[in-house]
Scaffold this active site. Sequence first.
Site, PDB file in Angstrom:
ATOM      1  N   SER A 130      -2.567  -6.304  -2.861  1.00 53.53           N
ATOM      2  CA  SER A 130      -2.885  -6.091  -4.279  1.00 53.53           C
ATOM      3  C   SER A 130      -2.882  -7.397  -5.071  1.00 53.53           C
ATOM      4  O   SER A 130      -2.238  -8.381  -4.692  1.00 53.53           O
ATOM      5  CB  SER A 130      -1.871  -5.122  -4.897  1.00 53.53           C
ATOM      6  OG  SER A 130      -1.812  -3.925  -4.158  1.00 53.53           O
TER       7      SER A 130
HETATM    8  N1  SAM Z   1       1.605  -2.999  -1.153  1.00 50.85           N
HETATM    9  C1  SAM Z   1       0.624  -3.617  -0.293  1.00 50.85           C
HETATM   10  C2  SAM Z   1       0.808  -5.114  -0.172  1.00 50.85           C
HETATM   11  O1  SAM Z   1       1.681  -5.649  -0.847  1.00 50.85           O
HETATM   12  O2  SAM Z   1       0.097  -5.694   0.630  1.00 50.85           O
HETATM   13  C3  SAM Z   1      -0.798  -3.288  -0.666  1.00 50.85           C
HETATM   14  C4  SAM Z   1      -1.118  -1.878  -0.382  1.00 50.85           C
HETATM   15  S1  SAM Z   1      -2.816  -1.478  -0.186  1.00 50.85           S
HETATM   16  C5  SAM Z   1      -3.449  -1.684  -1.801  1.00 50.85           C
HETATM   17  C6  SAM Z   1      -2.616   0.285  -0.015  1.00 50.85           C
HETATM   18  C7  SAM Z   1      -2.009   0.697   1.304  1.00 50.85           C
HETATM   19  O3  SAM Z   1      -1.689   2.081   1.242  1.00 50.85           O
HETATM   20  C8  SAM Z   1      -2.945   0.528   2.495  1.00 50.85           C
HETATM   21  O4  SAM Z   1      -2.348  -0.305   3.446  1.00 50.85           O
HETATM   22  C9  SAM Z   1      -3.121   1.961   3.024  1.00 50.85           C
HETATM   23  O5  SAM Z   1      -3.244   2.039   4.428  1.00 50.85           O
HETATM   24  C10 SAM Z   1      -1.840   2.601   2.532  1.00 50.85           C
HETATM   25  N2  SAM Z   1      -1.880   4.066   2.440  1.00 50.85           N
HETATM   26  C11 SAM Z   1      -2.871   4.877   1.997  1.00 50.85           C
HETATM   27  N3  SAM Z   1      -2.486   6.168   2.060  1.00 50.85           N
HETATM   28  C12 SAM Z   1      -1.220   6.172   2.555  1.00 50.85           C
HETATM   29  C13 SAM Z   1      -0.282   7.200   2.850  1.00 50.85           C
HETATM   30  N4  SAM Z   1      -0.540   8.502   2.645  1.00 50.85           N
HETATM   31  N5  SAM Z   1       0.922   6.840   3.343  1.00 50.85           N
HETATM   32  C14 SAM Z   1       1.235   5.536   3.556  1.00 50.85           C
HETATM   33  N6  SAM Z   1       0.379   4.515   3.291  1.00 50.85           N
HETATM   34  C15 SAM Z   1      -0.832   4.833   2.792  1.00 50.85           C
END
Ligand code: SAM
Length: 204
Positions: free
Chosen positions: A52
């Site tokens: 992000s």
């Molecule tokens: N917080 C992260 C970082 O600092 O790099 C960025 C997160 S990225 C914007 C969103 C993440 O949410 C992705 O890696 C995606 O695979 C994960 N995601 C989506 N749905 C999810 C779920 N139901 N449970 C866990 N992770 C999920």
Amino acid sequence: MVEEQLIRRGIKDPRVLAAMVEVPRHEFMPPDRRADAHYDGAVPIGEGQTISQPYMVALMVELLEVTPTDKVLEVGAGSGYQAAVLGQLGAEVYAIELIPTLASRAEATLQRLGYENVHVVVGDGSKGYAKAAPYDCIIVAAAAPDISPAWVEQLNAGGRIVAPVGSLHSQVCTVAQKRDDSLHTVHSIGCVFVPLRGQYGWDA
Ligand code: SAM
């Protein structure tokens, strides 16, 4: 990054600003994107996912009002960067990620950097992570159609959830506090995140 993107846009909490200075963001970037570590936007990390924007991380962590004694659930560990910022603040962090390859990369990075208070788990975080519940705070890094009932259930009284809530294409950064078994909700800025998948996400 901290002066130009965070302080100039109104991030004030000195603990959050110090954590953003301390955590080496480049360590969480894919090797071919290290030069973009301080780019003012989201950056691809593989598997169609992103690390992000630094400002969104700082804003959401500031809104979470996390203290060093808190147990925090992060939904969407991705690269592990935001989990490291939360760990830098002294909290015990459970960071859940749906995609196993991203989870194992995040875990390896966090271990290498010595974040022993951050635990990465694989699973559907739209259902929370019941094994380590209850939590003092829950932070969601993917676009949710709504606040998941599982997050509310796994939150302590007085606890806060910060999540991007809205449609697939645009969301509002939402702060929800659990008071007497009801949720008091406040809206912050508009934002755009990758979709939350899983039972209470957009797969439903
Ligand atoms: N917080 C992260 C970082 O600092 O790099 C960025 C997160 S990225 C914007 C969103 C993440 O949410 C992705 O890696 C995606 O695979 C994960 N995601 C989506 N749905 C999810 C779920 N139901 N449970 C866990 N992770 C999920």
